[in-house]
Write an enzyme that holds these catalytic residues in place. Structure first.
Site, PDB file in Angstrom:
ATOM      1  N   SER A  12       0.916  -1.104   0.083  1.00 58.23           N
ATOM      2  CA  SER A  12      -0.122  -0.020   0.033  1.00 58.23           C
ATOM      3  C   SER A  12       0.769   1.194   0.037  1.00 58.23           C
ATOM      4  O   SER A  12       1.592   1.223  -0.820  1.00 58.23           O
ATOM      5  CB  SER A  12      -1.043  -0.038   1.279  1.00 58.23           C
ATOM      6  OG  SER A  12      -1.816   0.986   1.271  1.00 58.23           O
ATOM      7  N   HIS A  39      -2.656  -1.166  -3.494  1.00 54.46           N
ATOM      8  CA  HIS A  39      -3.833  -0.001  -3.799  1.00 54.46           C
ATOM      9  C   HIS A  39      -3.383   1.267  -2.997  1.00 54.46           C
ATOM     10  O   HIS A  39      -4.184   1.950  -2.492  1.00 54.46           O
ATOM     11  CB  HIS A  39      -4.971  -0.453  -2.718  1.00 54.46           C
ATOM     12  CG  HIS A  39      -4.630  -1.228  -1.568  1.00 54.46           C
ATOM     13  ND1 HIS A  39      -4.340  -0.363  -0.446  1.00 54.46           N
ATOM     14  CD2 HIS A  39      -4.687  -2.408  -0.967  1.00 54.46           C
ATOM     15  CE1 HIS A  39      -4.217  -1.025   0.519  1.00 54.46           C
ATOM     16  NE2 HIS A  39      -4.441  -2.297   0.251  1.00 54.46           N
ATOM     17  N   ASP A 132      -4.405  -4.550   5.550  1.00 54.43           N
ATOM     18  CA  ASP A 132      -4.978  -5.296   4.727  1.00 54.43           C
ATOM     19  C   ASP A 132      -3.612  -6.406   4.269  1.00 54.43           C
ATOM     20  O   ASP A 132      -2.503  -5.909   4.188  1.00 54.43           O
ATOM     21  CB  ASP A 132      -5.121  -4.478   3.156  1.00 54.43           C
ATOM     22  CG  ASP A 132      -5.752  -5.335   2.011  1.00 54.43           C
ATOM     23  OD1 ASP A 132      -6.318  -6.561   2.350  1.00 54.43           O
ATOM     24  OD2 ASP A 132      -5.817  -4.972   0.999  1.00 54.43           O
TER      25      ASP A 132
END
Length: 189
Positions: A12, A39, A132
């Site tokens: 990330s 992401h 995540d």
């Protein structure tokens, strides 16, 4: 240990830079399918792919619905879609709700890849600002796969690798510069 068939990588915040270091260090003869879920980027998948192509000896491709996970290719999760691996090693894309505030979600990729490859999967968690990937990495380990986590002290954003260590533990917790050499050792005959 059986030769791994695939490597799933999640990142990330700070991930684009970390991926360039990691992919730039992978051996050109690597025969594992490599799947990337990042992401943290705002640019399109095409621009992201071009950035990675500049440093990678392996070809970079956007993952496409029903395409197979090709050995020796880095498959990038497309923006706005969860990337899943089906039992026949074909990709599925999903516009289901965000998981851990993200779509694509690392947990979604890791969970499906763990079921598809079992103990022949290596999961890698890099820098990031949320959790995540932690539950997905735990799933990879439950299926007998190998967990690699970037050392939180070495990460641009320590939250994601720290969450992975807290939830899943790791077979290897190493600085970013050591991850590609480690993967080369684990994957090459």
């Amino acid at each position: 240990m059986m030769t791994p068939a695939a490597i799933a990588i999640g990142c990330s915040a700070g991930g684009v830079d970390a991926l360039q270091v990691l992919l730039g260090g992978l051996a050109p003869g690597l025969r594992q399918a490599v799947l990337v879920c990042c992401h943290s980027r705002s640019e399109t998948t095409e621009i992201f792919r071009r950035v990675l192509e500049r440093v990678s000896a392996l070809p970079i491709a956007e993952a496409v619905e029903r395409d197979v996970a090709h050995p020796g290719v880095v498959h990038v999760a497309p923006s706005g879609y969860h990337l899943l691996v089906e039992s026949d090693l074909h990709f599925a894309l999903s516009a289901d709700p965000r998981v851990n505030y993200a779509r694509p979600s690392i947990d979604v990729l890791f969970n499906s890849a763990a079921e598809a490859w079992g103990d022949r999967l290596i999961g890698v968690v890099l820098t990031g600002a949320n959790a995540d990937g932690a539950a997905g990495l735990r799933r990879i380990r439950q299926f007998g796969g190998t967990a690699v986590v970037q050392s939180p002290a070495d990460a641009e954003a320590a939250a994601m690798p720290q969450a992975a260590l807290d939830v899943a533990g790791a077979d290897y917790c190493v600085p970013l510069l050591d991850i590609a050499p480690l993967l080369n050792r684990l994957c090459l005959p």
